[in-house]
Design a protein around this motif. Structure first.
Motif, short mmCIF file in Angstrom:
data_model
loop_
_atom_site.label_atom_id
_atom_site.label_comp_id
_atom_site.label_asym_id
_atom_site.label_seq_id
_atom_site.Cartn_x
_atom_site.Cartn_y
_atom_site.Cartn_z
N GLU A 184 0.82 -1.22 0.00
CA GLU A 184 0.00 0.00 0.00
C GLU A 184 0.85 1.26 0.00
O GLU A 184 0.48 2.27 -0.61
N ASP A 185 1.98 1.22 0.69
CA ASP A 185 2.79 2.43 0.85
C ASP A 185 3.48 2.84 -0.45
O ASP A 185 3.62 4.04 -0.73
N ALA A 186 3.96 1.89 -1.22
CA ALA A 186 4.64 2.21 -2.47
C ALA A 186 3.67 2.91 -3.42
O ALA A 186 2.52 2.48 -3.55
N PRO A 187 4.09 3.96 -4.11
CA PRO A 187 3.17 4.67 -5.01
C PRO A 187 2.72 3.82 -6.19
O PRO A 187 1.64 4.05 -6.73
N TRP A 188 3.52 2.83 -6.57
CA TRP A 188 3.15 1.97 -7.69
C TRP A 188 3.42 0.51 -7.35
O TRP A 188 4.40 0.18 -6.69
N LEU A 189 2.52 -0.34 -7.83
CA LEU A 189 2.77 -1.77 -7.91
C LEU A 189 2.75 -2.15 -9.38
O LEU A 189 1.91 -1.67 -10.14
N ALA A 191 6.85 -3.76 -6.02
CA ALA A 191 6.55 -2.46 -5.41
C ALA A 191 7.62 -1.47 -5.85
O ALA A 191 8.81 -1.80 -5.88
N VAL A 192 7.19 -0.24 -6.18
CA VAL A 192 8.11 0.75 -6.76
C VAL A 192 7.88 2.11 -6.12
O VAL A 192 6.74 2.54 -5.93
N GLY A 193 8.97 2.79 -5.80
CA GLY A 193 8.84 4.14 -5.28
C GLY A 193 10.17 4.69 -4.82
O GLY A 193 11.24 4.26 -5.28
N HIS A 194 10.10 5.64 -3.89
CA HIS A 194 11.28 6.22 -3.27
C HIS A 194 11.40 5.71 -1.85
O HIS A 194 10.39 5.51 -1.16
N PRO A 195 12.62 5.49 -1.35
CA PRO A 195 12.77 5.00 0.03
C PRO A 195 12.38 6.06 1.04
O PRO A 195 12.57 7.26 0.81
N SER A 196 11.83 5.63 2.16
CA SER A 196 11.54 6.56 3.24
C SER A 196 12.84 7.04 3.88
O SER A 196 13.91 6.46 3.67
#
Length: 230
Positions: A125-130, A202-207
């Motif tokens: 859910e947290d990643a902006p893209w799956l 899961a794809v995005g930027h790291p926290s």
């Protein structure tokens, strides 16, 4: 894409030929290794958005992968819809609970201990893209007639590697996730039965406080993964 009326061999002069010196080749190889060794599997994502255009270009790059008979037996579903991501997480966690409650077996669970995983998958859910990757058992000619695809797992695996590399090259982090079974994804994403879901990425930027398992930095040295016959 394919027409039964035009299946024939035609040759082209090699396009996009690269001409490098030996020193240039080694320099490029070293630079690529230096970049790829900084790729990390990440489970902690920030809320920074990622544009659809970036995802599209990374998938376009994945689509250039080699494949059996050039049939390109893959399909990528990119998902940013929060409700759909929530439903994927719910379904995946249901399968993961069975896995961690004994379905995996003691040896497998022991092997996972240094990775620190469990049945909770908030990154879905947290990643902006799956990106869900499907392998296609067969394709269709432009007139609808079915044809068999070849080397489907191998071809789709290569394309997935291209995708992960493209995402890293674009400055993103990713996580491969393979709940088992994954047939729920066909229904949820309205994909046909002849497509087999093989992976969720899961794809995005790291926290800001993203962590990775220490063991993940332990890679086998070259002499353990390579044998040379000269």
């Amino acid at each position: 894409m394919f027409s039964r009326e035009h299946i024939e061999y035609k040759a082209l002069n090699l396009p996009d030929r690269m001409d490098m010196s030996d020193d240039e080749m080694l320099s490029e190889a070293l630079a690529f290794y230096d970049k790829m060794k900084r790729r990390h599997t990440v489970r902690d994502y920030s809320d920074r958005p990622v544009s659809r255009a970036v995802i599209e270009e990374c998938i376009r790059a994945a689509g250039t992968a080699p494949s059996g008979a050039n049939h390109q037996p893959w399909h990528f579903v990119a998902i940013s819809n929060p409700e759909m991501k929530r439903r994927i997480r719910e379904e995946a966690e249901e399968e993961e609970r069975k896995f961690y409650d004994g379905g995996a077996g003691d040896e497998w669970l022991k092997a996972l201990e240094p990775i620190g995983t469990n049945d909770q998958k908030p990154h879905l859910e947290d990643a902006p893209w799956l990106i869900v990757i499907f392998a296609q058992r067969w394709g269709h000619f432009d007139d609808g007639v079915r044809f068999k695809n070849y080397y489907v797992p191998e071809s789709t695996g290569i394309a997935t590697g291209f995708l992960l590399t493209a995402l890293h090259h674009a400055g993103l982090v990713s996580l491969t996730h393979t709940p088992n079974p994954m047939k729920f994804l066909n229904k949820l994403l309205d994909r046909p039965d002849h497509e087999k879901p093989i992976m969720i990425v899961a794809v995005g930027h790291p926290s800001e406080d993203a962590k990775v398992p220490k063991v993940a930095k332990m890679k086998k040295p070259l002499d353990e993964i390579m044998t040379v016959a000269e």
